[in-house]
Design a protein around this motif. Structure first.
Motif, short mmCIF file in Angstrom:
data_model
loop_
_atom_site.label_atom_id
_atom_site.label_comp_id
_atom_site.label_asym_id
_atom_site.label_seq_id
_atom_site.Cartn_x
_atom_site.Cartn_y
_atom_site.Cartn_z
N ILE A 25 21.66 29.97 63.26
CA ILE A 25 21.86 31.17 62.58
C ILE A 25 22.92 31.38 61.62
CG2 ILE A 25 21.42 32.59 64.80
CD1 ILE A 25 24.19 32.73 65.38
N SER A 55 21.41 33.23 58.53
CA SER A 55 21.49 34.57 58.64
C SER A 55 22.85 35.03 58.53
CB SER A 55 20.88 35.06 59.92
OG SER A 55 21.59 34.42 61.12
N LEU A 56 23.81 34.35 59.28
CA LEU A 56 25.30 35.09 59.27
C LEU A 56 25.54 34.65 57.53
CD1 LEU A 56 26.82 33.22 62.27
CD2 LEU A 56 26.09 35.50 61.97
N ARG A 57 25.41 33.81 57.02
CA ARG A 57 25.91 33.84 55.45
C ARG A 57 25.34 34.76 54.82
NH1 ARG A 57 25.54 27.33 54.41
NH2 ARG A 57 27.42 26.77 55.68
N ALA A 58 23.86 35.23 54.97
CA ALA A 58 23.19 36.10 54.53
C ALA A 58 23.93 37.66 54.81
CB ALA A 58 21.44 36.31 54.68
N GLU A 59 24.16 37.89 55.97
CA GLU A 59 24.87 38.89 56.35
C GLU A 59 26.18 39.02 55.51
OE1 GLU A 59 25.57 42.66 58.12
OE2 GLU A 59 23.77 41.63 57.67
N LYS A 60 26.97 37.98 55.67
CA LYS A 60 28.29 37.81 54.87
C LYS A 60 28.07 38.47 53.64
CE LYS A 60 32.28 35.31 53.99
NZ LYS A 60 33.16 33.62 54.44
N SER A 61 26.98 37.59 52.77
CA SER A 61 26.81 37.79 51.45
C SER A 61 26.36 39.21 51.16
CB SER A 61 25.77 36.79 51.02
OG SER A 61 26.26 35.60 51.08
N ARG A 62 25.62 39.99 52.25
CA ARG A 62 25.19 41.28 51.78
C ARG A 62 26.49 42.29 52.08
NH1 ARG A 62 24.11 45.56 54.69
NH2 ARG A 62 24.96 44.78 56.53
N ARG A 63 27.37 41.99 52.90
CA ARG A 63 28.27 42.69 53.04
C ARG A 63 29.52 42.74 51.84
NH1 ARG A 63 28.50 41.04 58.56
NH2 ARG A 63 30.14 39.54 58.05
N GLU A 64 29.55 41.30 51.28
CA GLU A 64 30.32 40.99 50.21
C GLU A 64 29.61 41.92 48.99
OE1 GLU A 64 30.67 36.96 49.85
OE2 GLU A 64 32.21 36.89 51.61
#
Length: 612
Positions: free
Chosen positions: A375, A378-387
C-alpha cells in the motif's frame, strides 16, 4: 543391493526350485523307504532260507547213524548257490567244510578249535571263510542247547564283511554235531545299489522334466506378470498406457483388466488433480497481492511470485528481508485467534498491509495463509493528494486575500486617490498570478487525463531559431548571454508543447542566473534520439532537493519563488510533457556552478500519431 537380490529370485526360478525339491523329496523318500524295505525283506528271506536248509540238513544227518554215511551224504548233498556248510562237533571243532563251488567234502575228521582252522573259499567272497570270525561261543552254546539260530553276524573282531549265518544241532540229548550254513549279503547289497542307481537316474530325468515343464509353465505365467509389472512401474512414473499382450482368460487376464481399469481411473484422477492444481496455482499466481502459506512451525511453505519479489532482487534472494518477513508472520500467527486478522508492516521503504487467517485443520496439518498487499503507492498517492489540495488552497488563498484586501481598502477610501492606480496594478498582478495558476493546473489535468498530443515533423533548426529569437530580448534586458545551438534534422513532436518546455526551463534558468553570466541551449543528435541541454551558471540546486525538483508545488527557495511569481508547477508540467513524447528528463547541479537540465526525446515516438 537387497532389491537386486529380490529381483534375482524370479517366479521361474522359484517354480523350478519348488518342483525340483518336490520331485527330489518324493523320489528320495520313496527310494530310501523302498530300499530299506527291500533290503530288510530280502535279508529276512535269506535268513529264513538258510534256517530251513540247515534244519533239513540236520534232520537228514540225524537219521544216519554212522559218521561215514553222514560224510557220504554230505558229499552228495547240493547246497544253495553262494552257501557254505561247516559241520562242527559239540566242542566247536570243525569237522567238515563244504562250499557252493564244490559239492564234495573238503575234509573229514579235520579238527581244530573254533576260529582256529582254515577252510575252503566261500563263493562270492573276497577272502577265506573263517567261521570263528562269525560264529561265537555264545552262538554255539545256544545251538548246543537245542536251538536253531539265524543271524547277520559281524566278525568277532568287529570289523570286516558281514555274513548271514544259520546254525542247528544234529541230534538231541546229546547233540552230536552242529550244522553251520553261511552266505554272503553282497548279492542283496548289489541289488539294493542297483535299485538306488535307478532311483538316482529317475531323479535326474525328473529334474530335467521339471526344468522343462517349469520353463514352459513359467513362460505362460511370468510373461503376463512381467508385462503387468512393467506397466505398474510405468503407472508409478505417471505413464498410464494400458497393458498389451495379455490374452489369457484366467485370473491373470482378470488381473490385467483390473490394472487397466485402475490405470484409466488413475489417469483421469491425475488429470483432474492436475487441472485443479493448475487452476488453483494460476489463480494464486495471478493475484497481484503476495500470498504466503505458513506451516504449524511458522516456516514458509509456499509463496507466489509476487511474494517472492518482496525478498528477491534480480533473482537473488535477500535473506535478511525474507527472515524479517518470516519472523513477522510467525509472530502474527502465534498471536492470531480463530478469526481473520490484519495489520500493517513496514519493510524498508515499503508499507505492507497483512491479512492472515488460519487454515482448516486437515489430517493433523495446521497452518496459516497470509496476504500481503503493498500500500506504499496508495499511501503516497493519498499523501500527494492531501499535499496537492493544501498547496492549491494555499496558492489560491494568498492572492485572493491580497486582492480582497486591496479592493476593500479602495472601497473604504482608505487608499489615497493618488495611490489607487498602484493598488489596482497590484490587484491586476495577483489576478494574473491566479490566471497562471489556473492555466498550469489545467495543463497538468490535461496531461494526466492522457489527452493526445498533436505531433508533426518538427525541423530542429527552425525550432531552435524560434527559441533564440523569443528569449534574446529578455536575456539582453537581464544582462545575460544566451547561446542557442544550431539545430539540424527532424523529430516528431508537438511544437507548442515542446516550446512550452523550453519556455519554462529557460525562464527558470534566466531568473536564477546573475548578470554577466550565460545560459546555453545545447543539442546532441544520435541515431534514434536527440538530447537537449539547458545549462545556466546560476547558484545551483542543493543536492538534497534534486529528487523532488519535479514534484508539484515544490520550490527550493519558497520566499524568492513567491516574489518572482513562481508556484512550483512549471517543472512538473515539463516532465509530463517530455514523458508524453516518450522521452525523459533529468537534472544535474552543483552549488555555485550552475544547473543543467537534460531532455532526451526519440525521433519517432511509438505512442503518438503523426498528423499529416
Amino acid at each position: 543391493m537387497d532389491k537386486r537380490k529380490r529381483r534375482s529370485w524370479t517366479i521361474s526360478i522359484k517354480l523350478w526350485l519348488a518342483m525340483t525339491l518336490l520331485i527330489l523329496g518324493v523320489l528320495g523318500g520313496l527310494g530310501l523307504t523302498i530300499t530299506w524295505l527291500f533290503g530288510d525283506f530280502y535279508l529276512h528271506q535269506k535268513l529264513d532260507s538258510l534256517r530251513t536248509e540247515a534244519s533239513e540238513i540236520s534232520a537228514q544227518l540225524a537219521m544216519v547213524p554212522s559218521w561215514s554215511e553222514r560224510l557220504s551224504l554230505l558229499e552228495n548233498f547240493k547246497l544253495t548257490s553262494g552257501t557254505q556248510l561247516v559241520l562242527l562237533d559239540p566242542q566247536g571243532n570243525i569237522l567238515v567244510i563244504a562250499g557252493s563251488t564244490s559239492t564234495k567234502a573238503q575234509g573229514i575228521g579235520i579238527s581244530g578249535p573254533l576260529g582256529g582252522i582254515s577252510g575252503g573259499v566261500l563263493g562270492g567272497w573276497s577272502r577265506t571263510l573263517r567261521p570263528s570270525d562269525f560264529f561265537t561261543d555264545d552262538n554255539l552254546s545256544q545251538v548246543l542247547a537245542g536251538n536253531t539260530i539265524s543271524i547277520k553276524a559281524l566278525p568277532v573282531n568287529g570289523s570286516g564283511q558281514t555274513m548271514l549265518l544259520a546254525a542247528t544241532p544234529v541230534g538231541s540229548k546229546p547233540v552230536q554235531a552242529v550244522v553251520l550254513l553261511g552266505s554272503s549279503p553282497i548279492p542283496i547289497q548289489e541289488s539294493i545299489a542297483t535299485f538306488r542307481r535307478l532311483i538316482f537316474y529317475a531323479s535326474l530325468v525328473a529334474v530335467f522334466l521339471a526344468t522343462v515343464v517349469s520353463l514352459i509353465f513359467a513362460r505362460q505365467v511370468t510373461r503376463p506378470l512381467a508385462l503387468m509389472q512393467r506397466s505398474a512401474t510405468r503407472m508409478a512414473k505417471g505413464d498410464f498406457l494400458p497393458i498389451q499382450g495379455v490374452t489369457s482368460r484366467d485370473e491373470i487376464g482378470d488381473l490385467a483388466d483390473v490394472l487397466n481399469s485402475m490405470g484409466e481411473s488413475l489417469k483421469n484422477h491425475m488429470e483432474w488433480l492436475s487441472q485443479e492444481k493448475n487452476l488453483l496455482q494460476g489463480i494464486v499466481e495471478s493475484i497481484s497481492d503476495a500470498v504466503v502459506m505458513l506451516g504449524a512451525d511458522g516456516c514458509i511453505l509456499y509463496a507466489n511470485d509476487t511474494a517472492k519479489a518482496l525478498w528477491q532482487e534480480h533473482d537473488v534472494e535477500l535473506l535478511e528481508r525474507k527472515n524479517q518477513i518470516e519472523s513477522f508472520l510467525r509472530n502474527m500467527s502465534q498471536s492470531l485467534d480463530l478469526s481473520e486478522n490484519y495489520t500493517t508492516f513496514t519493510l524498508g521503504i515499503q508499507v505492507l498491509q497483512v491479512v492472515m487467517a488460519p487454515m482448516a485443520e486437515t489430517e493433523g496439518f495446521r497452518g496459516h495463509v497470509a496476504v500481503l498487499r503493498d500500500i506504499t503507492a496508495s499511501l503516497r498517492a493519498e499523501k500527494s493528494r492531501r499535499e496537492f489540495l493544501a498547496s492549491v488552497t494555499h496558492e489560491l488563498r494568498t492572492p485572493l486575500h491580497l486582492i480582497q484586501g486591496y479592493l476593500e481598502a479602495i472601497q473604504d477610501d482608505v487608499v489615497p486617490q493618488d495611490q489607487r492606480g498602484e493598488y489596482i496594478e497590484l490587484v491586476l498582478d495577483e489576478a494574473k498570478r491566479l490566471a497562471r495558476l489556473v492555466t498550469d493546473l489545467q495543463d497538468i489535468n490535461w496531461l494526466e487525463r492522457g489527452q493526445s498530443l498533436q505531433p508533426v515533423k518538427l525541423d530542429l533548426e527552425s525550432f531552435l531559431s524560434e527559441v533564440s529569437q523569443r528569449f534574446q530580448g529578455r536575456a539582453h534586458d537581464l544582462g545575460l548571454t544566451l547561446e542557442v545551438a544550431k539545430g539540424y534534422g527532424e523529430i516528431i513532436a508537438d511544437p507548442d508543447r515542446l516550446l512550452q518546455v523550453f519556455i519554462n526551463l529557460l525562464d527558470n534558468a534566466m531568473r536564477h542566473t546573475p548578470r554577466g553570466k550565460s545560459v546555453r541551449v545545447l543539442l546532441e543528435t544520435e541515431e534514434n534520439q536527440v538530447r537537449f541541454a539547458i545549462r545556466d551558471e546560476g547558484e545551483g540546486i542543493p543536492r538534497e532537493a534534486l529528487p523532488y525538483i519535479f514534484d508539484r508545488f515544490f520550490r527550493v527557495n519558497k520566499a524568492r519563488s513567491r516574489k518572482d511569481g513562481g508556484m512550483g508547477l512549471g517543472l512538473a508540467i515539463v516532465r509530463q510533457i517530455v514523458e508524453a513524447h516518450g522521452g525523459c528528463i533529468k537534472v544535474e547541479s552543483d552549488m555555485g556552478k550552475g544547473t543543467t537540465f537534460w531532455i532526451v526525446l526519440p525521433k519517432e515516438p511509438n505512442n503518438v500519431a503523426v498528423e499529416k
